[in-house]
Design an enzyme around this catalytic site. Sequence first.
Site, PDB file in Angstrom:
ATOM      1  N   GLU A 262       0.859  -1.172   0.000  1.00 35.45           N
ATOM      2  CA  GLU A 262       0.000   0.000   0.000  1.00 35.45           C
ATOM      3  C   GLU A 262       0.901   1.229   0.000  1.00 35.45           C
ATOM      4  O   GLU A 262       1.912   1.255   0.722  1.00 35.45           O
ATOM      5  CB  GLU A 262      -0.902   0.002   1.242  1.00 35.45           C
ATOM      6  CG  GLU A 262      -1.724   1.263   1.427  1.00 35.45           C
ATOM      7  CD  GLU A 262      -2.572   1.229   2.700  1.00 35.45           C
ATOM      8  OE1 GLU A 262      -3.004   0.127   3.096  1.00 35.45           O
ATOM      9  OE2 GLU A 262      -2.777   2.295   3.296  1.00 35.45           O
TER      10      GLU A 262
ATOM     11  N   GLU B 190      -1.920  11.783   3.835  1.00 39.01           N
ATOM     12  CA  GLU B 190      -2.854  11.575   4.936  1.00 39.01           C
ATOM     13  C   GLU B 190      -2.638  12.704   5.940  1.00 39.01           C
ATOM     14  O   GLU B 190      -1.499  13.072   6.245  1.00 39.01           O
ATOM     15  CB  GLU B 190      -2.615  10.242   5.645  1.00 39.01           C
ATOM     16  CG  GLU B 190      -2.980   9.022   4.840  1.00 39.01           C
ATOM     17  CD  GLU B 190      -2.775   7.753   5.644  1.00 39.01           C
ATOM     18  OE1 GLU B 190      -3.782   7.142   6.035  1.00 39.01           O
ATOM     19  OE2 GLU B 190      -1.612   7.384   5.886  1.00 39.01           O
TER      20      GLU B 190
END
Length: 301
Positions: free
Chosen positions: A154, A159
């Site tokens: 991933e 974020e």
Amino acid sequence: MSRPLAVLAVCSALLAAGPVHARDDWKLVWSDEFNGTALDETKWTPAIDCGGGGNDERQCYADSPETLSVQDGALRLTAIKRKTWGVVNPWAGPTGPLKAGDYASGKIVTQGKFSWRYGRVEARARVPGGQGAWPAIWMMPELSTYGGWPRSGEIDILETVNLGAPCPPVGEACADGRENRVFGTIHFAGDATGAHKQVSASTPLPASPDGFHVYAVEWSPEAIVWFLDGREYARAKPQDWKRDDQPASAAPFDQPFHLIINLAFGGRWPESVNAKGIDEAALPATMEVDWVRVSQLASQD
């Protein structure tokens, strides 16, 4: 999008110091400028589920004008307080047990429509703040070639969690006592058992007049590099993500990945840090994306 994220291992060795000059040999291979009046569903699929993202997130994803829209030249994903129903397990398909959530938000994915191996992906976006707000731009493998998460990897491009919420000082980040960091992370399996490992770094998010910043990752067999407004702030190499029982290699980050943009509310990471829990005063919260672009070098075609 990071899952699970109990503690971030912020690797100072990954941090880069100086500005990086853009290369002029990138070729644009895919983009969305969000100039229309509706989501281009030849490029994206809206998510509709209450799966919690594997992180115990509180929102259900809904394809509704209140949570997902394209207007004024930007994608808008909005988290709101609204009772919403959806499938419990989105990975099993559209059928199955349902559940209700107290919040709704938006998420879009390119899986099945566009994926790529290597290149530069960048987006100009404005992210919301407030305790519980968790916007993300990230990539997942198109196929689980090496097995289920985290074995096939991933890549998290952007974020933030709880921007503006109280934050204990951590080096230069949060120096004013308020959360102001953007995170870049990779997730992978650390050994033959599939035990989760991650490499993560952060950098302060500078103030800007309109709140927009350009977030980017350059991904190659040799490295995964994170940028904020054209400045490199983190770099990982194969030896950083190698399995303990294997020599360093490009795997699992040597397969095609697709793109995901979402705005979560709550979940194990945001609820465990800053002011803890969620604050409904953060709602409605809106993430805006002006554009997203993917480029490749001729050698990556």
